[in-house]
Design a protein around this motif. Structure first.
Motif, mmCIF file in Angstrom:
data_model
loop_
_atom_site.group_PDB
_atom_site.id
_atom_site.type_symbol
_atom_site.label_atom_id
_atom_site.label_comp_id
_atom_site.label_asym_id
_atom_site.label_seq_id
_atom_site.Cartn_x
_atom_site.Cartn_y
_atom_site.Cartn_z
ATOM 1 N N ALA A 87 0.762 -1.199 0.171
ATOM 2 C CA ALA A 87 0.051 -0.068 0.097
ATOM 3 C C ALA A 87 0.933 1.196 0.189
ATOM 4 N N GLY A 88 0.350 2.348 -1.051
ATOM 5 C CA GLY A 88 1.134 3.499 -0.772
ATOM 6 C C GLY A 88 2.570 3.608 -1.344
ATOM 7 N N ARG A 89 2.990 2.696 -2.310
ATOM 8 C CA ARG A 89 4.170 2.688 -2.772
ATOM 9 C C ARG A 89 4.065 2.928 -4.150
ATOM 10 N N ARG A 90 5.422 3.558 -4.673
ATOM 11 C CA ARG A 90 5.536 3.741 -6.008
ATOM 12 C C ARG A 90 6.651 2.963 -6.735
ATOM 13 N N GLY A 91 6.324 2.570 -7.957
ATOM 14 C CA GLY A 91 8.004 2.145 -8.716
ATOM 15 C C GLY A 91 7.743 0.499 -8.286
ATOM 16 N N ASP A 92 8.454 -0.470 -8.764
ATOM 17 C CA ASP A 92 8.752 -1.605 -8.387
ATOM 18 C C ASP A 92 9.243 -1.656 -7.007
ATOM 19 N N GLN A 93 8.924 -2.476 -6.285
ATOM 20 C CA GLN A 93 9.307 -2.806 -4.764
ATOM 21 C C GLN A 93 9.699 -4.479 -5.044
ATOM 22 N N HIS A 94 10.644 -4.561 -3.747
ATOM 23 C CA HIS A 94 11.098 -6.024 -3.596
ATOM 24 C C HIS A 94 10.473 -6.263 -2.168
ATOM 25 N N VAL A 95 10.122 -7.418 -2.104
ATOM 26 C CA VAL A 95 9.516 -7.642 -0.752
ATOM 27 C C VAL A 95 9.841 -9.272 -0.306
ATOM 28 N N GLY A 96 10.353 -9.240 0.981
ATOM 29 C CA GLY A 96 10.916 -10.655 1.585
ATOM 30 C C GLY A 96 9.803 -11.359 1.962
ATOM 31 N N TYR A 97 9.997 -12.827 1.981
ATOM 32 C CA TYR A 97 9.121 -13.810 2.767
ATOM 33 C C TYR A 97 9.572 -14.427 3.413
ATOM 34 N N GLU A 98 8.943 -15.276 4.352
ATOM 35 C CA GLU A 98 9.557 -16.261 5.317
ATOM 36 C C GLU A 98 8.158 -17.234 5.300
ATOM 37 N N ILE A 99 8.717 -18.525 5.559
ATOM 38 C CA ILE A 99 7.705 -19.566 5.568
ATOM 39 C C ILE A 99 8.146 -20.605 6.753
ATOM 40 N N ALA A 100 7.579 -20.966 7.804
ATOM 41 C CA ALA A 100 7.818 -21.850 9.131
ATOM 42 C C ALA A 100 6.441 -22.895 9.471
ATOM 43 N N PRO A 101 7.172 -23.900 9.924
ATOM 44 C CA PRO A 101 5.959 -24.932 10.200
ATOM 45 C C PRO A 101 5.216 -24.271 11.543
ATOM 46 N N ASP A 102 5.979 -23.112 12.428
ATOM 47 C CA ASP A 102 5.343 -22.940 13.661
ATOM 48 C C ASP A 102 5.007 -21.424 13.511
ATOM 49 N N ASP A 103 4.230 -20.493 14.116
ATOM 50 C CA ASP A 103 3.925 -19.084 14.164
ATOM 51 C C ASP A 103 4.790 -18.384 14.751
ATOM 52 N N SER A 104 5.869 -18.900 15.413
ATOM 53 C CA SER A 104 6.757 -18.023 15.931
ATOM 54 C C SER A 104 8.213 -18.028 15.177
ATOM 55 N N PHE A 105 8.009 -18.802 13.949
ATOM 56 C CA PHE A 105 9.144 -18.655 13.063
ATOM 57 C C PHE A 105 10.637 -19.132 13.600
ATOM 58 N N ARG A 106 10.529 -20.229 14.530
ATOM 59 C CA ARG A 106 11.725 -20.710 15.113
ATOM 60 C C ARG A 106 12.575 -21.537 14.169
ATOM 61 N N ARG A 107 11.926 -22.203 13.206
ATOM 62 C CA ARG A 107 12.685 -22.822 12.218
ATOM 63 C C ARG A 107 11.991 -22.514 10.564
ATOM 64 N N ILE A 108 12.653 -21.748 10.179
ATOM 65 C CA ILE A 108 12.215 -21.104 8.981
ATOM 66 C C ILE A 108 12.611 -22.192 7.710
ATOM 67 N N VAL A 109 11.606 -22.650 7.222
ATOM 68 C CA VAL A 109 11.945 -23.629 5.928
ATOM 69 C C VAL A 109 12.033 -23.254 4.749
ATOM 70 N N ARG A 110 11.661 -21.944 4.307
ATOM 71 C CA ARG A 110 11.858 -21.345 3.139
ATOM 72 C C ARG A 110 11.639 -19.564 3.378
#
Length: 493
Positions: free
Chosen positions: A58-81
């Motif tokens: 929201a509220g951005r101009r131009g191309d932007q980069h976004v990071g993402y994280e995926i984990a089996p737990d909601d605290s992201f102790r073990r990020i798998v991707r």
């Protein structure tokens, strides 16, 4: 996992001041400190090894980069991707991450990062390799002005594996009489910027945001995502063909930009999803390829006319119909689900024996019969047709000869009422059970959604109705429950 009530209320403060903004949180209107993830997060179309993740900055101009994280737990102790994705300006800074390589049949949590800001946490899942149960929520028809989206709170609490949103995700216009709870604050959309603003407005609703964050969606469109009752490249209000083609293209692009869909869906929305060997979801597109309604532009009560018997008349288009027939012939699952938009069963009307409403499958009887014939191949054990559009709850038995309601019952139909809109026309529906013995249940007075539990022995259907569309704290409750037994099409009392 975060508490469901916490998920629901997390965006409430953001939403309150946006309901009346014509073009919410665009680069031109947003304050410089706006949360880049103010439109929320979403996931959809799970496979055995992945899913689609979505957000829109929201509220951005131009191309932007976004990071993402995926984990089996909601605290992201073990990020798998983890990774980085582009949020292109040409796609309204929308992000679609197509994830693969994960374990089947497991829940996953995800979040996005941008410019030092972290999104809310979303929960999704991968489809199982084999499963003995599946819980679905079937929903459609959410009019921004006509009701709060409170029913989504109950949906989150019921924790379905998938939400099937079968059309009218947005409405392009105001209509009908009755109390409204809020307004669009903008004229009917026509351009790409207009449709983007309408979708963005919807994405500020806290209950809709919470449902997308908590549950993976499988979506398909109906008419109001573009223009009421359009058919293929024929508009109803937009008469000029070139003007309508431009409007439809803008609406389609905005729809893709705001849905957790794979890139392939830009070219072809109909697709097939599998839930192990228990169920196959054949997701149809009954707007893009259909021929114009018979006997007049748009939907009307009609009598018999030559166009009803036109050999080329089709609800799905020839290519999609072949795709469906081939998929049913090679069906391996115990339950075959046709995820489509509207009322499939024959609906005899009080206007007389020849009367029918042209915008539903009654306007395309030969196309409907070909689908019924395809459902009778030996590989299809249990055929369940799912729909929405008509703003009422329906349980219907589908006979081999749908026009005359003759022959054995070969499939069952479940239609969800509107999630947030006024109900269907009483003049068409009040006499439906008297005139149509194959209609086993009808309620045209309540809004809500349908919860469907499928296992090896049966499918249990629960109509969930909300007490009031104008009360933000209204409760949602079970209206009626019915069962469809394995290999016994039709509804058991």
């Amino acid at each position: 996992m975060p508490a469901r009530r916490e998920i629901i209320m997390g965006a409430a403060a953001l939403a309150a001041w946006r309901f009346l903004i014509p073009n919410p949180l665009t680069a031109e209107t947003a304050p410089p400190t706006v949360d880049p993830f103010a439109f929320g997060v979403a996931s959809g179309d799970p496979t055995m090894d992945g899913f689609v993740l979505w957000t829109r900055l929201a509220g951005r101009r131009g191309d932007q980069h976004v990071g993402y994280e995926i984990a089996p737990d909601d605290s992201f102790r073990r990020i798998v991707r983890r990774g980085r994705a582009i949020a292109p300006a040409a796609r309204a800074n929308a992000v679609h991450v197509e994830v693969s390589g994960l374990w089947p049949g497991r829940p996953y949590f995800y979040r996005f990062h941008h410019a030092g800001t972290v999104s809310r946490t979303g929960r999704t899942l991968t489809a199982p390799a084999r499963s003995d149960r599946l819980r679905l929520a079937l929903t459609s028809c959410q009019h921004w002005e006509q009701g709060w989206f409170t029913t989504y709170r109950d949906m989150v609490d019921q924790a379905p594996d998938l939400v099937l949103q079968v059309g009218d995700y947005i409405y392009e216009k105001s209509f009908g009489a009755g109390p409204d709870v809020r307004c669009f604050g903008a004229p009917e959309p026509v351009t790409l910027a207009d449709y983007r603003a309408r979708h963005a407005l919807y994405r500020t609703d806290p209950d809709l945001q919470a449902a997308h964050a908590a549950l993976p969606f499988v979506v398909t469109w109906d008419d109001h995502e573009v223009e009421n009752d359009y058919a293929g490249l024929q508009g109803v209000e937009t008469i000029d063909p070139r003007a309508f083609a431009a409007r439809r293209a803008a609406a389609y692009q905005a729809y893709f930009e705001h849905m957790p869909l794979r890139r392939a869906s830009i070219a072809r929305l109909y697709r097939r999803l599998r839930w192990g060997d228990l169920a196959t979801l054949h997701v149809l597109d009954c707007r893009r390829y259909r021929t114009p309604q018979p006997c007049g532009r748009g939907g009307h009560v009609i009598g018999h006319c030559a166009a009803l018997e036109a050999p080329g008349a089709t609800m799905t288009g020839a290519e999609q119909e072949r795709w469906l027939v081939d998929g049913l012939r090679s069906e391996r699952a115990q339950w075959s689900l046709l995820v489509q938009q509207t009322l499939f069963a024959r609906l005899h009307l009080p206007q007389g024996p020849e009367a029918r409403y042209s915008d539903i499958w009654d306007g395309y009887p030969a196309s409907r019969q070909r689908v019924i014939d395809a459902l009778q191949v030996p590989s299809v054990r249990n055929a369940l047709i799912l729909g929405g559009d008509v703003h009422s709850f329906w349980f219907n038995d589908i006979h081999r000869d749908a026009e005359r309601n003759a022959g054995p019952v070969v499939a069952s139909e479940v239609v969800a009422s509107c999630l947030a809109s006024r109900n269907g026309p009483p003049a068409l529906f009040d006499s439906a059970m008297r005139l149509n013995p194959h209609v086993r249940f009808l309620d045209n007075t309540r809004a809500g959604y349908v919860l469907i539990d499928i296992d090896r022995t049966a499918a249990t259907i629960d109509c969930r109705a909300i007490d009031s569309l104008t009360d933000r704290e209204a409760a949602t409750h079970s209206l009626i429950r019915r069962t469809i037994a394995d290999r016994l099409p039709g509804f058991l009392s």
